[in-house]
Motif scaffolding. Structure first.
Motif, PDB file in Angstrom:
ATOM      1  N   GLY A  89      29.930  52.566  38.930  1.00  0.00           N
ATOM      2  CA  GLY A  89      29.503  52.787  40.318  1.00  0.00           C
ATOM      3  C   GLY A  89      28.919  54.165  40.504  1.00  0.00           C
ATOM      4  O   GLY A  89      28.628  54.880  39.559  1.00  0.00           O
ATOM      5  N   MET A  90      28.742  54.490  41.801  1.00  0.00           N
ATOM      6  CA  MET A  90      28.132  55.778  42.170  1.00  0.00           C
ATOM      7  C   MET A  90      29.242  56.741  42.576  1.00  0.00           C
ATOM      8  O   MET A  90      30.117  56.382  43.364  1.00  0.00           O
ATOM      9  N   TRP A  91      29.147  57.942  42.060  1.00  0.00           N
ATOM     10  CA  TRP A  91      30.142  58.973  42.364  1.00  0.00           C
ATOM     11  C   TRP A  91      29.418  60.240  42.806  1.00  0.00           C
ATOM     12  O   TRP A  91      28.273  60.467  42.427  1.00  0.00           O
ATOM     13  N   GLN A  92      30.103  61.058  43.592  1.00  0.00           N
ATOM     14  CA  GLN A  92      29.557  62.368  43.952  1.00  0.00           C
ATOM     15  C   GLN A  92      30.465  63.421  43.326  1.00  0.00           C
ATOM     16  O   GLN A  92      31.666  63.431  43.599  1.00  0.00           O
ATOM     17  N   SER A  93      29.883  64.255  42.480  1.00  0.00           N
ATOM     18  CA  SER A  93      30.743  65.255  41.836  1.00  0.00           C
ATOM     19  C   SER A  93      30.805  66.510  42.697  1.00  0.00           C
ATOM     20  O   SER A  93      29.912  66.789  43.501  1.00  0.00           O
ATOM     21  N   ARG A  94      31.901  67.227  42.540  1.00  0.00           N
ATOM     22  CA  ARG A  94      32.092  68.497  43.253  1.00  0.00           C
ATOM     23  C   ARG A  94      32.593  69.535  42.270  1.00  0.00           C
ATOM     24  O   ARG A  94      33.408  69.222  41.391  1.00  0.00           O
ATOM     25  N   VAL A  95      32.124  70.755  42.442  1.00  0.00           N
ATOM     26  CA  VAL A  95      32.686  71.877  41.684  1.00  0.00           C
ATOM     27  C   VAL A  95      33.387  72.735  42.724  1.00  0.00           C
ATOM     28  O   VAL A  95      32.737  73.255  43.628  1.00  0.00           O
ATOM     29  N   GLY A  96      34.715  72.816  42.599  1.00  0.00           N
ATOM     30  CA  GLY A  96      35.482  73.436  43.682  1.00  0.00           C
ATOM     31  C   GLY A  96      35.308  72.566  44.914  1.00  0.00           C
ATOM     32  O   GLY A  96      35.479  71.355  44.861  1.00  0.00           O
ATOM     33  N   GLU A  97      34.906  73.155  46.033  1.00  0.00           N
ATOM     34  CA  GLU A  97      34.712  72.382  47.261  1.00  0.00           C
ATOM     35  C   GLU A  97      33.248  71.987  47.446  1.00  0.00           C
ATOM     36  O   GLU A  97      32.925  71.177  48.312  1.00  0.00           O
ATOM     37  N   ALA A  98      32.357  72.554  46.636  1.00  0.00           N
ATOM     38  CA  ALA A  98      30.919  72.351  46.865  1.00  0.00           C
ATOM     39  C   ALA A  98      30.412  71.085  46.190  1.00  0.00           C
ATOM     40  O   ALA A  98      30.792  70.785  45.049  1.00  0.00           O
ATOM     41  N   GLU A  99      29.568  70.321  46.889  1.00  0.00           N
ATOM     42  CA  GLU A  99      28.978  69.114  46.290  1.00  0.00           C
ATOM     43  C   GLU A  99      28.056  69.520  45.152  1.00  0.00           C
ATOM     44  O   GLU A  99      27.328  70.507  45.254  1.00  0.00           O
ATOM     45  N   ALA A 100      28.121  68.734  44.067  1.00  0.00           N
ATOM     46  CA  ALA A 100      27.250  69.023  42.921  1.00  0.00           C
ATOM     47  C   ALA A 100      26.492  67.735  42.588  1.00  0.00           C
ATOM     48  O   ALA A 100      26.302  66.890  43.463  1.00  0.00           O
ATOM     49  N   ALA A 101      26.116  67.559  41.336  1.00  0.00           N
ATOM     50  CA  ALA A 101      25.258  66.434  40.947  1.00  0.00           C
ATOM     51  C   ALA A 101      25.925  65.094  41.248  1.00  0.00           C
ATOM     52  O   ALA A 101      27.149  64.967  41.211  1.00  0.00           O
ATOM     53  N   SER A 102      25.086  64.088  41.534  1.00  0.00           N
ATOM     54  CA  SER A 102      25.679  62.752  41.678  1.00  0.00           C
ATOM     55  C   SER A 102      25.833  62.130  40.286  1.00  0.00           C
ATOM     56  O   SER A 102      25.063  62.407  39.366  1.00  0.00           O
ATOM     57  N   LEU A 103      26.880  61.315  40.178  1.00  0.00           N
ATOM     58  CA  LEU A 103      27.250  60.713  38.891  1.00  0.00           C
ATOM     59  C   LEU A 103      27.114  59.201  39.032  1.00  0.00           C
ATOM     60  O   LEU A 103      27.685  58.610  39.955  1.00  0.00           O
ATOM     61  N   THR A 104      26.338  58.585  38.148  1.00  0.00           N
ATOM     62  CA  THR A 104      26.235  57.122  38.139  1.00  0.00           C
ATOM     63  C   THR A 104      26.873  56.634  36.848  1.00  0.00           C
ATOM     64  O   THR A 104      26.470  57.053  35.760  1.00  0.00           O
TER      65      THR A 104
END
Ligand SMILES: C[S@@+](CC[C@H](N)C(=O)[O-])C[C@H]1O[C@@H](n2cnc3c(N)ncnc32)[C@H](O)[C@@H]1O
Length: 266
Positions: free
Chosen positions: A186-201
């Motif tokens: 599925g589709m995931w949204q990655s975060r580093v700490g609290e900040a949104e980072a690259a989307s993960l498929t």
């Protein structure tokens, strides 16, 4: 003459329908009884790392030896599922004789209708085509992390996590081992700490993962809920908790600070 023929046809039709209904309620065995040698049963339970915390289901349990060994030698609880009522009785007597009557249960049942949700380990000695028919049920009903060991027969294109050979007095036996993978596609949204980072498929084929992190192709693997994702030089290792992936450690390229991913869509 015509009436007699019609009557005969009717009797035959009722007979055939009756047999089909009977077969549905009491199906015959998918494979006949051949016992796993005791030493090989022990090895199967060792491959699955059975402990006293486990509930071991042997599907097509024959004379009950695998389930009885799980209780007697590893302190586990066990459930044997067997379609031949004579073998169910033999198993119950053998369990009492081995002093594990209270830790094991033998069900006279078609293994294709057994509710598998309580198992933490499943053992099989069936046949490759029977394994293939059983595969969707295992993947659907068993919790991620459940271990499956099959004596001599694989699961087609579901690659084993491990294969081991063991010798009995007669011959070499192969043991195939799998861990039921969590569902990660599925589709995931990655975060580093609290900040949104690259989307993960993530794409998933049994325990193997593919897909992209941002624009970068990834490969990966699941072992139950343990997940490993490699993007370029970086390998992230962590756990998947249904809608959250938490990375505990990253190898090579330095550890990103608190990398997590949250499901974007179900
Ligand atoms: C090859 S023997 C293995 C016995 C035992 N698991 C062992 O390793 O010693 C397979 C067993 O599965 C049983 N069996 C076959 N089809 C079955 C089904 N649909 N449901 C339950 N048991 C079945 C047979 O009666 C037989 O005892």
């Amino acid at each position: 003459m015509r009436t007699r023929r019609a009557l005969l046809a009717l009797v035959l039709a009722v007979g055939v329908a009756g047999c089909a209904a009977l077969r549905e309620r009491f199906p015959g065995p998918d494979i006949l009884f051949v016992a796993t040698p005791e030493a090989v049963s022990l090895e199967m339970l060792k491959v699955a790392a059975v402990t006293s915390q486990d509930v071991v289901f042997d599907l097509g349990s024959g004379d009950g030896r695998v389930v009885i060994a799980a209780a007697r030698d590893f302190g586990a609880r066990g459930v044997g599922v067997e379609i031949d009522p004579k073998l169910v009785n033999v198993s119950r007597d053998a369990a009492l004789a081995a002093g594990v009557g209270s830790r094991v249960t033998f069900l006279w049942q078609d293994l294709f209708v057994t509710d598998l949700t309580g198992a933490t380990v499943v053992t099989l000695y069936l046949r490759d085509d029977v394994n293939l028919r059983l595969r969707p049920k295992l993947l659907r009903e068993l919790a991620p992390g459940t271990r499956v060991v099959s004596h001599d027969f694989d699961m087609g294109d579901w690659e084993p996590d491990r294969v081991q050979s063991v010798r009995s007095r007669e011959r070499e036996h192969r043991l195939y081992f799998w861990v039921i993978p969590a569902r990660a596609a599925g589709m995931w949204q990655s975060r580093v700490g609290e900040a949104e980072a690259a989307s993960l498929t993530l794409t998933q084929e049994f325990q193997k993962l593919g897909g992209t992190l941002g624009a970068q192709p990834i490969t990966g693997r699941l072992r139950g809920e343990r997940v490993e994702i490699t993007a370029g030089a970086l390998t992230k290792r962590g756990m998947e908790h249904v809608d959250r992936i938490e990375v505990e450690a990253s190898a090579a390229g330095g550890a990103p600070h608190r990398w997590t991913a949250h499901r974007a869509h179900h």
